[in-house]
Scaffold this motif. Sequence first.
Motif, mmCIF file in Angstrom:
data_model
loop_
_atom_site.group_PDB
_atom_site.id
_atom_site.type_symbol
_atom_site.label_atom_id
_atom_site.label_comp_id
_atom_site.label_asym_id
_atom_site.label_seq_id
_atom_site.Cartn_x
_atom_site.Cartn_y
_atom_site.Cartn_z
ATOM 1 N N SER A 1 0.808 -1.393 -0.004
ATOM 2 C CA SER A 1 -0.605 0.385 0.296
ATOM 3 C C SER A 1 1.376 1.794 -0.189
ATOM 4 C CB SER A 1 -0.562 -0.103 1.606
ATOM 5 O OG SER A 1 -2.206 -1.208 1.504
ATOM 6 N N GLU A 2 1.791 1.813 0.866
ATOM 7 C CA GLU A 2 2.750 2.387 0.994
ATOM 8 C C GLU A 2 3.823 2.605 -0.249
ATOM 9 O OE1 GLU A 2 5.738 4.079 4.140
ATOM 10 O OE2 GLU A 2 6.856 2.488 3.290
ATOM 11 N N ALA A 3 4.141 1.382 -0.841
ATOM 12 C CA ALA A 3 4.820 1.426 -2.575
ATOM 13 C C ALA A 3 4.124 2.581 -3.538
ATOM 14 C CB ALA A 3 4.900 0.575 -3.104
ATOM 15 N N ALA A 4 2.767 1.501 -3.528
ATOM 16 C CA ALA A 4 1.586 2.150 -4.581
ATOM 17 C C ALA A 4 1.162 3.729 -3.918
ATOM 18 C CB ALA A 4 0.205 1.224 -4.373
ATOM 19 N N LEU A 5 1.068 3.702 -3.317
ATOM 20 C CA LEU A 5 0.731 5.483 -2.273
ATOM 21 C C LEU A 5 2.284 6.804 -3.123
ATOM 22 C CD1 LEU A 5 -0.452 7.778 -0.938
ATOM 23 C CD2 LEU A 5 0.368 6.896 0.508
ATOM 24 N N LEU A 6 3.320 5.847 -2.576
ATOM 25 C CA LEU A 6 4.606 7.186 -2.817
ATOM 26 C C LEU A 6 4.659 6.789 -4.647
ATOM 27 C CD1 LEU A 6 7.329 5.798 -0.338
ATOM 28 C CD2 LEU A 6 5.771 7.588 -0.394
ATOM 29 N N SER A 7 4.232 5.962 -5.118
ATOM 30 C CA SER A 7 3.989 6.343 -7.104
ATOM 31 C C SER A 7 3.509 6.993 -6.720
ATOM 32 C CB SER A 7 4.383 4.170 -6.791
ATOM 33 O OG SER A 7 3.986 4.578 -8.803
ATOM 34 N N ILE A 8 2.343 7.475 -6.576
ATOM 35 C CA ILE A 8 1.485 8.038 -7.068
ATOM 36 C C ILE A 8 1.483 9.701 -6.612
ATOM 37 C CG2 ILE A 8 -1.469 8.706 -6.941
ATOM 38 C CD1 ILE A 8 -2.150 6.121 -6.260
ATOM 39 N N ILE A 9 2.627 9.807 -5.838
ATOM 40 C CA ILE A 9 2.818 10.959 -5.233
ATOM 41 C C ILE A 9 3.909 11.611 -6.309
ATOM 42 C CG2 ILE A 9 3.862 12.477 -3.175
ATOM 43 C CD1 ILE A 9 1.959 11.203 -1.182
ATOM 44 N N ARG A 10 4.469 10.707 -6.675
ATOM 45 C CA ARG A 10 5.721 11.449 -6.754
ATOM 46 C C ARG A 10 5.630 11.604 -8.583
ATOM 47 N NH1 ARG A 10 9.030 6.455 -3.610
ATOM 48 N NH2 ARG A 10 10.588 8.320 -1.950
ATOM 49 N N GLU A 11 4.862 10.551 -8.539
ATOM 50 C CA GLU A 11 3.980 10.807 -10.693
ATOM 51 C C GLU A 11 3.527 12.256 -10.293
ATOM 52 O OE1 GLU A 11 1.434 8.598 -13.808
ATOM 53 O OE2 GLU A 11 2.027 7.898 -11.969
ATOM 54 N N ARG A 12 2.285 12.549 -9.232
ATOM 55 C CA ARG A 12 1.661 13.052 -9.302
ATOM 56 C C ARG A 12 2.238 14.123 -9.130
ATOM 57 N NH1 ARG A 12 -3.646 12.610 -10.691
ATOM 58 N NH2 ARG A 12 -4.116 11.386 -11.941
ATOM 59 N N SER A 13 3.433 14.581 -8.296
ATOM 60 C CA SER A 13 4.202 16.006 -8.043
ATOM 61 C C SER A 13 5.639 16.010 -8.854
ATOM 62 C CB SER A 13 4.096 15.848 -6.568
ATOM 63 O OG SER A 13 5.322 14.840 -6.220
ATOM 64 N N GLY A 14 4.999 15.248 -9.860
ATOM 65 C CA GLY A 14 6.901 15.735 -10.607
ATOM 66 C C GLY A 14 8.120 14.975 -9.960
ATOM 67 N N GLY A 15 8.335 13.790 -9.204
ATOM 68 C CA GLY A 15 9.138 13.210 -8.821
ATOM 69 C C GLY A 15 9.606 14.399 -7.297
ATOM 70 N N ALA A 16 8.018 14.564 -6.863
ATOM 71 C CA ALA A 16 9.088 15.201 -5.177
ATOM 72 C C ALA A 16 9.303 14.305 -4.680
ATOM 73 C CB ALA A 16 7.929 16.084 -5.085
#
Length: 226
Positions: A211-226
């Motif tokens: 779940s955490e890996a999926a969450l971080l993947s979405i965040i990084r993709e949507r925030s430009g790799g923040a």
Amino acid sequence: MNTIRIAIDGPSGAGKSTLARSAAGKLGYLYVDTGAIYRTVGYYAHTHRIDPKDEAAVTACLPEVTVELAYGRDGLQCMLLNGEDVTAAIRLPEISLCASAVSAHPGVRGFLLEMQRKLAREHSVIMDGRDIGTEVLPDAEVKIFLTASPEARARRRCLELEQRGMPQPYEKVLQEIEERDWNDIHRPIAPLRQAEDAVLLDTTDLDFQESEAALLSIIRERSGGA
């Protein structure tokens, strides 16, 4: 100062707080558990024998309520009610429905809204709740709707309560989750719903690491790799 605002919404027991807190630690962002803020107001009503469903009575008591967030060295959010640390007390099972009831009152939401927005103006945040992406931070750079089946959420909640030394029957926990879901979805003010531009993340069949890996993947993709 450029800040990133990440809004995570979803029903009770979906794992928002645990996942958001962990992700915030990895990204170096401030974690804001808005559910804890409403729980604190619900706790005040509960301990002062105020019916949390009585809008007039709850609104009338707000001038007596000071809610503050404090953060320890570990980054964990602590809740202070009139200067008293109530972080553990607000997690008692009976406070969940109190929080749901008080959060439906416009006066309570207005009382707490600026506190939440101020944190997001001053820090990069991961903020979780029921209406972050739809009402609190409608312009957030990243919006995620985190959910799981009621049965999965009830099992996780039972395990959490058991670990805290407060075991509850599965059937009772499931009933409370379904009742809170109904209340949150059908309340007239800021009901629980997925924002149109939010990414859906269903963790029913995922463990914490997945779940955490999926969450971080979405965040990084949507925030430009923040």
